[in-house]
Design an enzyme around this catalytic site. Structure first.
Site: not given
Length: 726
Positions: A189, A232, A313, A346, A358, A382, A387, A415
């Site tokens: 991913e 994930n 998510e 996390r 958010r 993070k 993000d 990403e």
């Protein structure tokens, strides 16, 4: 090679030959050897000095980690010095003595002033004896010896002078960890360098040589932990058959000082244990996790622990049962506590049921629990509150939970920075974040939090989402190696400069020619800012197209959750643009320290690079430059494009001075980057003009196509698309 007079001699000759052949193959095939291709020192006077100072080695012990260090040192020295390196049995006949401090000859320890370097640190020092100068590499533990070996070889690779050598070094950060977003089917991913290097099908019976090369590369920069599976998570990673595969990797990585971690799917007690619930307060659930912990540690006694993404998510978590993150994390922590394992929880959480900004939601969910997590819980946060955007302000959690140990999480894979086709030197981003003052406490920075402040314990960490894959050069883009390397160096010492790190990497991988070094550093150090300008200048963020995050999509507004849509973040209309996070808007600034909030709450004092992150402003807002906001926006987009043009010109000026394969590879990628930078500028400015209705500013090249053209583009095969999770 010369005559080798020790029982290790022929082994060292063989290792040196293998390393030399690997270096030759690596150059021909595009950088497999990373920064560990040991090429012979080119400067004759320096080469002779190195041979005199390091040509004979005494290294008495042969434990597992020392054995790894011995092979690395002798092979590296032999390649760098052009052969002739001897390992001797008599310390009095050695120019270089390598041993733990308690194993050095008494006469040497008396002349080696000890310094507080901790269990992972090392000391490299030139000392004077009756027979002349000698070099000592020593440490309190074996892992310190291995780290010291890599440091000594780095000094030679970068052509440092050895006269008066005195290096006392140790890692400032306790946990220095890579997070692999690798799925069990070998897809990655947000991975842009091929498939996962972990071949779970052939493990544990077949150990790919690449696994050892991976461990060696990470040890060379001080990485001491690796999470093998995607956040994930797939519950199958905790099955007995799979754990035997993990055990094989753990056994391989152990001599390199690297512990393995796994991601835990919170619903595993239901999926694997047959329970009807995963409620963390259900005794059956806690008992299942305790049994699983015993099983894991029975196979891997030094297993690092579990990384958990919960209630984010679509991932299951304690909130599915009306419980809190605190209750979920502490339940797992109790299961791992008897074995010394960590639970890394996390903080990347946001809910479709929460209509608030958010950027505020993690703060709301975690700050009330400051100081209540078990001692073996680490909160992984993070660097920014959204993000991994090309630029973000620091996350408000940093400094707001002084009694909770934290890991700062960065993304090494690109990403949101153009994948593996764009050159964006990420240590500049990492440095910017780590040096940022939170304004909590006495100038508390993110670097200090990663070191363990303000808890007073050395319990922090740095986590990096890996950019590693099966591509021959590991990272897709050749300069992606510098991002991996730079992450490790900053995890070792967050006070290092990205310039110094970049210079090390260039010298170790490409060469020490100053005529090449200068231009390459120029490209690297301006590259990340260029990407910010041509993607999201002035604090704009999350303008990416849907799902794959490839290319611009500021017009996207039809996704099921508001905060997944770019229009949620830029809020452009005919009058204005930007996200108001002051007291008149979402008031996200109230979550920051008062000193930070004061500066950022006023558009006149807010740093330009975060202006539209915190403010919704009219198109004619006057910037310090004298331009209107609309004009400044267009000129920043143009500045990003022009910066890539400059990078490409500088690169083309190096033709003939670089290996042909490297020159062609990066040159083609820079051409793609320029084309896509223009695409970003044109698509975004065409879209924003559809709102502002203002003429494009003078000095900005107008878009090549209509807005309808850019909105019609589709990329169904773009890499890194997130798989669907049940």
């Amino acid at each position: 090679m010369g005559l080798i007079k020790s029982k290790w001699g022929w082994v060292c000759v063989w290792v040196a030959m293998v390393n030399l052949m690997t270096a030759q193959v690596s150059e021909a095939t595009g950088g497999y050897g990373l920064w560990l291709d040991y090429r012979q020192v080119a400067r004759p006077e320096l080469l002779e000095h190195y041979r005199e100072s390091l040509g004979s080695v005494w290294m008495p012990a042969n434990r597992a980690t020392i054995g790894v260090g011995r092979k690395e040192l002798l092979a590296g020295l032999d390649a760098l010095l052009g052969g002739g390196v001897q390992e001797v049995m008599d310390p009095d006949k050695a120019a270089l003595l390598v041993a733990r401090w308690d194993e050095l000859p008494p006469g040497i320890t008396e002349q080696t002033s000890w310094e507080p370097i901790g269990p992972e640190g090392f000391l490299i020092k030139e000392i004077k004896t009756d027979t002349g100068s000698r070099t000592v590499l020593t440490a309190t533990e074996d892992i310190g010896i291995l780290y010291g070996v890599f440091r000594l070889l780095r000094e030679l690779q970068t052509n440092r002078e050895l006269d008066g050598l005195h290096i006392a070094d140790f890692p400032r950060i306790a946990l220095r960890m890579l997070n692999h977003w690798d799925n069990l089917d070998r897809t990655v991913e947000r991975g842009y360098a091929g498939f996962s290097i972990w071949n779970w099908h052939t493990l544990p019976g077949y150990i790919d040589p690449r696994y050892r090369d991976y461990a060696r590369a990470n040890a060379s920069i001080g990485i001491n932990g690796t999470v093998l599976t995607n956040v994930n998570a797939n519950a199958q990673a905790l099955t007995p058959a799979f754990l035997k595969k993990v055990q094989a990797l753990a056994d391989l990585f152990r001599p390199y000082g690297i512990k393995v971690y796994l991601t835990a799917r919170f619903s595993a007690p239901m999926e694997l244990g047959g329970l009807d619930t995963a409620d963390p307060l259900d005794p059956r659930v806690e008992a299942w996790w305790q049994g699983k912990a015993r099983e894991i540690y029975g196979l891997i006694p030094d297993f690092g622990g579990l990384l958990v993404k919960a209630n984010s998510e679509g991932q299951p978590g304690p909130q599915n049962y009306g419980r809190t993150h605190l209750e979920g994390a502490n339940m797992l922590a109790r299961a791992l506590e008897p074995f010394g394992g960590l639970v890394i929880w996390r903080a990347f959480v946001y809910s479709e049921a929460d209509p608030t900004d958010r950027a505020k939601q993690a703060f709301t969910e975690f700050v009330p629990f400051n100081g209540e997590f078990h001692p073996n819980v680490r909160l992984q946060v993070k660097n920014g509150p959204i993000d991994f955007q090309p630029r973000e302000p620091i996350h408000p959690l940093f400094g707001a939970m002084p009694d909770t140990p934290m890991l700062v999480e960065f993304q090494i894979t690109k990403e949101y920075l153009g994948f593996a086709t764009h050159l964006a030197y990420l240590p500049k981003l990492f440095e910017e974040a780590l040096d940022t003052n939170t304004h909590w406490g006495q100038g508390l920075t993110l670097g200090a939090i990663a070191e363990g402040a303000p808890t007073g314990k050395r319990a922090g960490g740095l986590a990096g989402v890996s950019n590693i894959g099966t591509d021959l050069n590991w990272t897709g883009h050749p300069f992606g190696q510098a991002d991996w390397y730079g992450f490790g160096r900053l995890a070792w010492n967050p006070s290092l400069s990205s310039r110094d790190i970049g210079e090390e990497w260039v010298r170790m991988t490409i060469g020490n020619d100053p005529q090449v070094l200068g231009p390459l550093l120029e490209i690297m150090l301006r590259s990340r800012e260029a990407v910010v300008h041509y993607m999201m200048p002035l604090g704009l963020h999350h303008l990416f197209d849907t799902g794959h995050h490839y290319g611009p999509g500021p017009w996207v507004s039809d996704l099921s959750r508001p905060e997944w849509n770019p229009v949620y973040y830029h809020q452009a209309d005919s009058l204005s643009i930007g996200f108001d996070r002051t007291a008149t808007g979402s008031n996200a600034l109230s979550q920051y320290a008062p000193g930070f909030a004061r500066t950022y709450s006023d558009p006149e004092t807010c740093p330009e690079e975060y202006l539209l992150w915190f403010h919704h402003l009219p198109w004619d807002f006057r910037m310090p430059s004298g331009h209107t906001l609309w004009e400044a926006l267009g000129l920043k987009y143009q500045e990003g494009v022009d910066a890539v043009r400059g990078m490409l010109r500088t690169w083309e000026g190096l033709e003939g001075s670089l290996p042909k394969g490297l020159y062609q590879d990066v040159g083609m990628r820079l051409q793609i980057q320029l084309k896509e930078a223009i695409w970003w500028k044109d698509a975004c400015m065409a879209y924003f003009q559809s709102h502002s209705r203002l003429p494009y500013p003078e000095g900005m090249e107008p878009p090549l196509h209509s807005l309808d053209y850019y909105m019609s583009l589709e990329f169904p095969n773009a890499p890194g698309i997130r798989p669907r999770w049940d």
